[in-house]
Design a protein around this motif. Structure first.
Motif, short mmCIF file in Angstrom:
data_model
loop_
_atom_site.label_atom_id
_atom_site.label_comp_id
_atom_site.label_asym_id
_atom_site.label_seq_id
_atom_site.Cartn_x
_atom_site.Cartn_y
_atom_site.Cartn_z
N THR A 56 -5.16 9.37 12.51
CA THR A 56 -5.79 8.24 11.82
C THR A 56 -5.23 8.02 10.42
OG1 THR A 56 -7.58 9.69 11.04
CG2 THR A 56 -7.93 8.51 13.12
N TYR A 57 -4.18 8.74 10.08
CA TYR A 57 -3.52 8.55 8.78
C TYR A 57 -2.78 7.21 8.79
CZ TYR A 57 -0.74 9.94 4.67
OH TYR A 57 -0.16 10.02 3.43
N PRO A 58 -2.73 6.50 7.66
CA PRO A 58 -1.99 5.24 7.61
C PRO A 58 -0.55 5.43 8.10
CG PRO A 58 -3.29 5.49 5.63
CD PRO A 58 -3.42 6.79 6.39
N GLY A 59 -0.15 4.64 9.09
CA GLY A 59 1.19 4.77 9.66
C GLY A 59 1.25 5.69 10.85
N GLY A 60 0.12 6.36 11.17
CA GLY A 60 0.06 7.18 12.36
C GLY A 60 0.62 8.59 12.20
N MET A 61 0.70 9.29 13.32
CA MET A 61 1.06 10.71 13.31
C MET A 61 2.46 10.98 12.76
SD MET A 61 -0.07 13.74 13.95
CE MET A 61 -1.40 13.69 15.16
N ASP A 62 3.44 10.19 13.17
CA ASP A 62 4.80 10.44 12.70
C ASP A 62 4.88 10.32 11.18
OD1 ASP A 62 5.67 10.85 15.26
OD2 ASP A 62 6.58 8.87 15.51
N ASN A 63 4.19 9.34 10.62
CA ASN A 63 4.18 9.17 9.17
C ASN A 63 3.45 10.33 8.50
OD1 ASN A 63 4.80 7.64 6.78
ND2 ASN A 63 2.65 7.03 6.69
N PHE A 64 2.40 10.81 9.14
CA PHE A 64 1.66 11.94 8.58
C PHE A 64 2.53 13.19 8.49
CE2 PHE A 64 -1.16 15.63 8.76
CZ PHE A 64 -1.99 15.35 7.68
N VAL A 65 3.21 13.50 9.58
CA VAL A 65 4.08 14.69 9.60
C VAL A 65 5.21 14.55 8.58
CG1 VAL A 65 5.68 16.04 11.01
CG2 VAL A 65 3.50 15.28 11.97
N ALA A 66 5.72 13.33 8.43
CA ALA A 66 6.76 13.10 7.42
C ALA A 66 6.22 13.40 6.02
CB ALA A 66 7.24 11.65 7.50
N HIS A 67 4.98 13.03 5.76
CA HIS A 67 4.37 13.31 4.46
C HIS A 67 4.11 14.81 4.28
CE1 HIS A 67 3.82 8.99 3.84
NE2 HIS A 67 3.53 9.29 2.59
N MET A 68 3.80 15.52 5.36
CA MET A 68 3.66 16.97 5.27
C MET A 68 4.96 17.61 4.78
SD MET A 68 1.58 17.79 8.80
CE MET A 68 1.23 19.52 8.45
N ASN A 69 6.07 17.18 5.37
CA ASN A 69 7.37 17.74 4.99
C ASN A 69 7.80 17.28 3.60
OD1 ASN A 69 8.35 19.41 7.31
ND2 ASN A 69 7.95 17.51 8.42
N ARG A 70 7.41 16.07 3.23
CA ARG A 70 7.70 15.58 1.89
C ARG A 70 6.94 16.40 0.85
NH1 ARG A 70 6.90 9.47 2.06
NH2 ARG A 70 8.50 9.82 3.66
N LYS A 71 5.70 16.72 1.15
CA LYS A 71 4.89 17.54 0.25
C LYS A 71 5.48 18.95 0.12
CE LYS A 71 0.99 18.63 -2.02
NZ LYS A 71 0.57 18.01 -3.31
#
Length: 279
Positions: free
Chosen positions: A133-148
C-alpha cells in the motif's frame, strides 16, 4: 540518540570494517576473555560506537525479519498517514515460506497497527501490506528500502521484500549496527519493538486478537531493552538485534545465524554476563 551520536557510531563502524579499534571510556572497553557465543556473527558496540566485542562482523548473511526495521523506517520517513486503514488481501499471503497468519483476507487495521504488529510480533502479512500500500506499490517500496540502506552507509546490504521472507534480504553485523542506530531515532519503532502485548480488532463484530513480542528477553527483569527485533528463516538461522542499557550504559547488540530457537537469547545472556563479570 541524537544526530551527533549517530555520526560517531557510523564513524566507528567504518573503522570496524578495516579492523581498527577505537579507544573509549566505557567500562566495557578492552574486556578480557571471550563470551563464547554460538552465533556465527556478532557485534556489540558501546554508546559511542566503540567495539566491545566483534565476531565475523563483515560476512554478508541473510537477515530474515530483521528486515522489518528497515520497512518501518521507510514507512515513517514517507509521512503517509498512520491512521489510514489497510485491508489484508490475497496479495499479502506468503508464497515464499508458506507461513500462516491470523490476519485473514479482509482483516482491516490502521497503518500504525500494522507497523506495530510487524515489529513486535513479526507479522509477515502486516509487513507485506505496508509495502503493497506504499505510494507506487511494492517495487517502489523495495527501491526505497535499498535507497535508505545506501543513505545509511549499509554498503553490504540488500533488501528484496518488506517482511524478510526472501533469502535475498542480506546484510552484515556491521551494517545492521548502523541500521539499529538509525532505527533508535524513531520513537514509534522503539515503542513498538519493545511492547510485550497488543490487542487489535481487525474484524468488525468479532473480538480482539492478542499479539505478543517475539523477544522473550523483554519479560526478563534483568534486561533493560530499548529496541528489539528477532528474525528467522532457514537460510538466516536465528537472528536478534537490540539496543539495551547494561549497568547504565547503552549498548547495541547484533547476533546473526544462530541455530537453535533459544540460542540468540542464550548468547545475549552470555554477553551480558561476560560484560558484567569483567567490567
Amino acid at each position: 540518540m541524537g544526530i551527533k551520536k549517530s555520526v560517531i557510531v557510523l564513524a566507528a563502524l567504518y573503522a570496524a570494517t578495516i579492523g581498527d579499534a577505537f579507544a573509549g571510556t566505557s567500562k566495557f572497553t578492552g574486556l578480557p576473555g571471550n563470551p563464547e557465543l554460538r552465533s556465527a556473527s556478532a557485534l556489540v558496540l558501546d554508546d559511542d560506537g566503540n567495539i566491545i566485542y566483534g565476531k565475523d562482523v563483515n560476512t554478508v548473511r541473510p537477515i530474515a525479519s530483521i528486515t522489518k526495521l528497515m520497512t518501518a523506517m521507510v514507512i515513517l520517513d514517507s509521512g503517509i498517514p498512520l491512521d489510514e486503514k489497510i485491508t489484508i488481501t490475497k496479495a499479502d499471503r506468503d508464497l515464499v515460506r508458506l507461513t500462516g497468519s491470523r490476519l485473514e483476507y479482509g482483516a482491516s487495521l490502521s497503518r500504525r497497527e500494522m507497523l506495530l504488529l510487524a515489529l513486535m510480533s513479526s507479522e509477515n502479512r502486516a509487513a507485506t501490506a505496508l509495502g503493497r500500500t506504499y505510494p507506487g506499490g511494492m517495487d517502489n517500496f523495495v527501491a526505497h528500502m535499498n535507497r535508505k540502506a545506501k543513505a545509511l552507509g549499509m554498503t553490504h546490504s540488500r533488501f528484496a521484500d518488506p517482511a524478510g521472507l526472501k533469502a535475498e534480504n542480506v546484510s552484515t553485523a556491521a551494517d545492521l549496527a548502523r541500521m539499529v542506530s538509525a532505527a533508535d531515532e524513531y520513537p514509534l519503532i522503539t515503542e513498538a519493538s519493545t511492547k510485550t502485548r497488543l490487542d487489535v480488532y481487525p474484524y468488525r463484530g468479532r473480538g480482539h486478537l492478542t499479539y505478543g513480542n517475539t523477544n522473550r528477553l523483554l519479560k526478563n527483569a534483568t534486561w533493560d531493552i530499548e529496541l528489539s527485533k528477532t528474525g528467522y528463516i532457514n537460510e538466516a538461522g536465528r537472528c536478534l538485534v537490540m539496543q539495551a542499557n547494561i549497568e547504565g550504559e547503552d549498548v547495541s547488540i547484533v547476533l546473526l545465524n544462530s541455530f537453535g530457537k533459544l540460542t540468540p537469547f542464550g548468547d545475549s545472556n552470555r554477553l551480558r554476563k561476560w560484560m558484567l563479570a569483567n567490567s
